[in-house]
Design an enzyme around this catalytic site. Structure first.
Site, PDB file in Angstrom:
ATOM      1  CG  ASP A  14      -1.982   1.065   1.085  1.00  0.00           C
ATOM      2  OD1 ASP A  14      -3.113   0.714   0.708  1.00  0.00           O
ATOM      3  OD2 ASP A  14      -1.680   2.255   1.313  1.00  0.00           O
ATOM      4  NE  ARG A  44      -5.483   1.254  -6.971  1.00  0.00           N
ATOM      5  CZ  ARG A  44      -6.324   2.284  -6.933  1.00  0.00           C
ATOM      6  NH1 ARG A  44      -6.988   2.658  -8.012  1.00  0.00           N
ATOM      7  NH2 ARG A  44      -6.527   2.947  -5.815  1.00  0.00           N
TER       8      ARG A  44
END
Ligand code: MIC
Ligand code: SF4
Length: 651
Positions: free
Chosen positions: A119, A547
Site C-alpha cells: 500500500d 495497486r
C-alpha cells in the site's frame, strides 16, 4: 562521513549494492504489511512461489479496504486471507480492527526497522522512525518469502522544521506546504527526512500524518527521528521496550534542505484534483460545501478526533452539509467512546462510519453531482470519490469541522474566533486502550486448517516471455500525471481484485467514449491478433496507489511496453514484475508525434535491452513513412532478465 537517519537505517539493512544516491541496492525487510485489496493477489503470488512459511520478523495482513461487501467477493477474499495467513505464519487483523497504517503504527511498528507494505501509504511508519516503503503485492510477497527488496538508493532531502504551529494550524498543513514546495511529480528516487527543533513540538500522530502524505510527493519514504515523543507514544501503547533513540548524525549531508518555520504556516487546502494543487483556506473560503468527511489513514487518530469532538461540543452540523467520520482504528473508537467524545459526535449529527478506508477509496459516500466535498484524506484524484467530475478538497480536521459547522469552506481560525473556541491542548494518554484480540496470531507451522478458496478466488496471472519483435499499436496516449485511479478504478470495482479477466474490462474506463470500443476491447483485439499493445504516457505516469493491478490487467490485455516521459517508482517496479517493459522518451517530440492507434515497432527487443540502455523504435505512418526514435531503458541487468522472461513468476 556523518549519515542521515535514512542512510543509517538503510546501511543497517543493506544486503547488496553501495549506498550512493541513484545506485541500485537491496535491503533486508524486517516487517511487511498487506491490506485486503492488494493482499489477496500478494498471497496467491506467495503460494505460487511455493513458500511454506514467511521469513520476516513480522508480517501482518489487514482487512480495511474492501469492507462494503456488496456480493460475496469481499467476504470470500477475507476468508481466503484469514486461512492463508494461518497457514503461512502471518498475523491477521480482522475487519473492524482499523486501517492498516493506523493499526500498524499503534501495535507493531518499531523505530529503526524496515517495513514493506503493499500500500502506497506504508511510509506512515516513518512517523516513529521506520524506513517504511510502499510496493506492489509481488514485491511484498517476495519480502515475505525472505528475499531482499530492490530499490534505487534515494537522495535524501532534509526538511528543517523550526518554530511551533499556531492554534488551529496542524500537521496536515505542514505536509500540504511540503507538497506545495516539492509538488507531486519529479520526486522519484528521493526520500524525505525531517529534523530540527520544530520536530519536538510534533507528536507521533502528527508526524504520521506528515509521513503518510509523503506518498503524494512520490518519494520513496519519509522519516522522523525517534525521540522522547516517540517513547511517550510507544509507552502509551504498552511498547516502551520497542523504543530506541534515532536521529541524523551531526554534520550529515542532505541533497537539499527545505526550511519550514511552523509558526508561519496557515491552514491550507489541496484543491481539485491533485494533492499538490495548494491554496490557503482563506483563498477558497466561502465555497458552498455539501459534504465533509473526516478519517482515512492520514487524519483519523485519537488526537485528530478529540479535536473534532471539542469543536463540535454542543453544536450541530450545518443543515447544508453532511459530516461523516471514520475513526482510524478500533482503539481510537474505543477511546472516543470511553472519554465521551463519541456521544458529542453523535449529538452533533455526525454519521459514524466503520474504522476502515471507506469513502477514501470510493467505498460509499460518493458526493452529489456538481457539489463540493471536503475531506481530511490524502488523495483527491478526479472521480476517486465515485462521482464523475467530483470536486474534492483535502484539508486538516480543524478546517473540516469549521466547514461542516458553517456549510461553506471555512478557515478554522475565523470560525474559532466567531464561536469563541480555544484550541484544546493535546496530551498523549498515559495508556491507550490496548486489546489485541482482533488480531489473530498464526498457529505453529503445520497446525492451520485448510486454505479456504471460494469460486471467486482466481489464480495469479502469468505473462508470456517478451517476443523477438514488439509490433503493434499505441492503444492509448495519455497526458501528464495519470494516476493509478485512472488506470484501474477502485471504489465499486474493488471487489474485482481477485478476478483479473473481469477487472481488466475497466482498465482506463474514465477515458472510454460512448459508442466507441473501450480500451479493454481495443487492447484485447490487438492481443488476439498476435500484436503488441503499447501505452504512451507523459510525465509522472501512474502516480498514487501501489495497486499492481495497474500492471497486471494491462498485461492480461496484451500490453507489452509503456513508453513514457517518466514513470512513478512503484508502478515502474510493478510493470517489470509482470513482464511489461518500461521505456522512456529521450525527446519529447517523439511523445508528441505518437497518437492513439499509431503503429509502433521495436525490433529485436531482447537483444537491444541486453546490449545497452538505448532502444531504437519506429513509428510507422500509413503512407509508409518511418520515424525512427530512441527510447531509454533504465533497468538493472536483473530486471531486464525478468521482463524478458515475462515477469517474476516466470523468472
Ligand atoms: C489507495 O489509497 O489508493 C489504496 C487503495 O490504498 C492503494 C492500494 C490499492 O489500490 O489497493 C494504495 O494507496 O496503494
Ligand atoms: Fe485506505 Fe485511503 Fe489510506 Fe488508501 S489512502 S490506505 S484507501 S485510508
Amino acid at each position: 562521513m556523518p549519515r542521515t537517519l535514512i542512510e543509517q537505517i538503510l546501511a543497517a539493512h543493506l544486503v547488496e549494492g553501495e549506498l550512493a544516491p541513484g545506485a541500485p541496492i537491496q535491503i533486508r525487510i524486517d516487517q511487511t504489511l498487506c491490506q485486503d485489496a492488494t493482499g489477496t493477489m500478494a498471497f496467491l503470488e506467495l503460494e505460487a512461489m511455493g513458500v511454506e512459511r514467511v521469513k520476516t520478523e513480522l508480517s501482518v495482513q489487514y482487512v480495511d479496504h474492501n469492507t462494503s461487501q456488496m456480493g460475496p467477493e469481499n467476504a470470500n477474499d477475507h476468508l481466503y486471507l484469514q486461512s492463508v495467513c494461518a497457514a503461512k505464519g502471518v498475523y491477521f487483523s480482522r475487519p473492524g480492527n482499523g486501517i492498516c497504517h493506523q493499526v500498524h503504527l499503534e501495535r507493531f511498528g518499531i523505530p529503526g526497522k524496515t517495513l514493506l507494505g503493499s500500500d502506497s501509504h506504508t511510509p506512515t511508519g516513518g512517523g516513529i522512525g521506520m524506513v517504511a516503503i510502499g510496493a506492489g503485492g509481488l514485491d511484498v510477497a517476495r519480502a515475505m518469502a525472505g528475499h531482499p527488496f530492490k530499490l534505487v538508493c534515494p537522495r535524501v532531502i532534509g526538511i528543517h522544521l523550526t518554530g511551533k504551529l499556531s492554534p488551529w494550524v496542524s500537521a496536515k498543513d505542514v505536509i500540504l506546504k511540503v507538497l506545495e514546495i516539492l509538488s507531486s511529480k519529479g520526486n522519484v528516487g528521493t526520500a524525505v527526512e525531517y529534523f530540527g527543533e520544530g520536530v519536538k513540538t510534533l507528536s507521533v500522530p502528527e508526524r504520521a500524518t506528515i509521513t503518510n502524505m509523503g506518498a503524494e510527493l512520490g518519494v520513496t519514504t519519509s522519516v522522523f527521528p525517534s525521540d522522547e515523543a516517540t517513547r511517550e507514544f510507544l509507552a502509551a501503547e504498552g511498547r516502551e521496550a520497542d523504543w530506541r533513540p534515532l536521529s541524523a548524525e551531526a554534520g550529515c549531508h542532505y541533497d537539499r534542505i527545505i526550511e519550514i518555520d511552523l509558526s508561519e504556516l496557515v491552514p491550507l487546502a489541496a484543491c481539485p484534483s491533485n494533492p499538490a494543487n495548494i491554496k490557503t483556506v482563506a483563498e477558497v473560503a466561502g465555497l458552498p460545501v455539501n459534504q465533509v468527511l473526516i478519517g482515512s489513514c492520514t487524519n483519523s487518530s485519537l488526537k485528530d478526533l478529540r479535536l473534532v469532538a471539542a469543536m463540535l461540543k454542543d453544536r450541530i452540523v450545518s443543515p447544508n452539509c453532511t459530516l461523516g467520520i471514520a475513526p482510524g482504528s478500533k482503539q481510537v473508537l474505543r477511546m472516543l467512546s470511553e472519554d465521551g467524545s463519541l456521544a458529542i459526535l453523535l449529538a452533533a449529527g455526525c454519521r459514524i462510519l466503520e474504522s476502515a478506508c471507506g469513502p477514501c477509496i470510493g467505498q460509499g459516500f460518493s458526493p452529489a453531482s456538481d457539489s463540493i466535498t471536503v475531506r481530511t484524506f490524502n488523495r483527491n484524484f478526479l472521480n476517486r470519490s465515485g462521482t464523475k467530475n467530483d470536486q474534492s478538497y483535502l484539508v486538516s480536521p480543524a478546517t473540516a469541522v469549521a466547514t461542516a459547522l458553517t456549510g461553506v469552506l471555512s478557515d478554522p481560525r475565523q470560525v474559532a474566533q466567531d464561536l469563541g473556541l480555544v484550541e484544546p491542548v493535546w496530551e498523549m494518554p498515559k495508556q491507550f486502550v490496548i486489546d489485541d484480540r482482533m488480531v489473530i496470531v498464526p498457529p505453529p507451522a503445520g497446525q492451520a486448517g485448510e486454505i479456504v478458496r471460494k469460486e471467486t478466488i482466481g489464480e495469479p496471472p502469468h505473462c508470456t516471455p517478451l517476443p523477438e519483435t514488439l509490433d503493434g499499436e499505441a492503444v492509448i496516449k495519455v497526458a501528464d500525471r495519470i494516476t493509478t485511479d485512472h488506470i484501474m478504478p477502485a471504489g465499486a470495482n474493488l471487489k474485482l481484485r481477485s478476478n483479473i479477466p473481469r477487472y481488466a474490462k475497466v482498465v482506463f474506463e474514465c477515458f472510454n467514449e460512448p459508442g466507441k470500443p473501450t480500451f479493454a476491447e481495443r487492447a484485447a483485439a490487438l492481443r488476439d491478433a498476435g500484436k503488441a499493445g503499447f501505452i504512451v504516457a507523459g510525465e509522472s505516469y501512474a502516480q498514487g496507489s501501489s495497486r499492481e493491478h495497474a500492471a497486471i490487467c494491462p498485461m492480461y490485455l496484451g500490453v507489452r511496453a509503456v513508453l513514457a516521459i517518466s514513470i512513478e517508482r512503484i508502478h515502474a517496479a510493478n510493470l517489470v514484475n509482470f513482464g511489461i517493459l518500461p521505456l522512456y522518451f529521450t525527446d519529447p517530440a517523439d511523445y508528441e508525434a505518437i497518437q492513439e492507434g499509431s503503429h509502433l515497432r521495436i525490433e529485436k527487443v531482447a537483444q537491444q535491452i541486453l546490449n545497452g540502455d538505448e532502444v531504437q523504435a519506429e513509428l510507422l505512418a500509413a503512407d509508409g513513412a518511418v520515424r525512427r526514435f530512441t527510447l531509454k531503458c533504465t533497468l538493472t541487468a536483473e530486471d531486464r532478465r525478468i521482463v524478458l522472461a515475462g515477469g517474476i513468476l516466470n523468472a
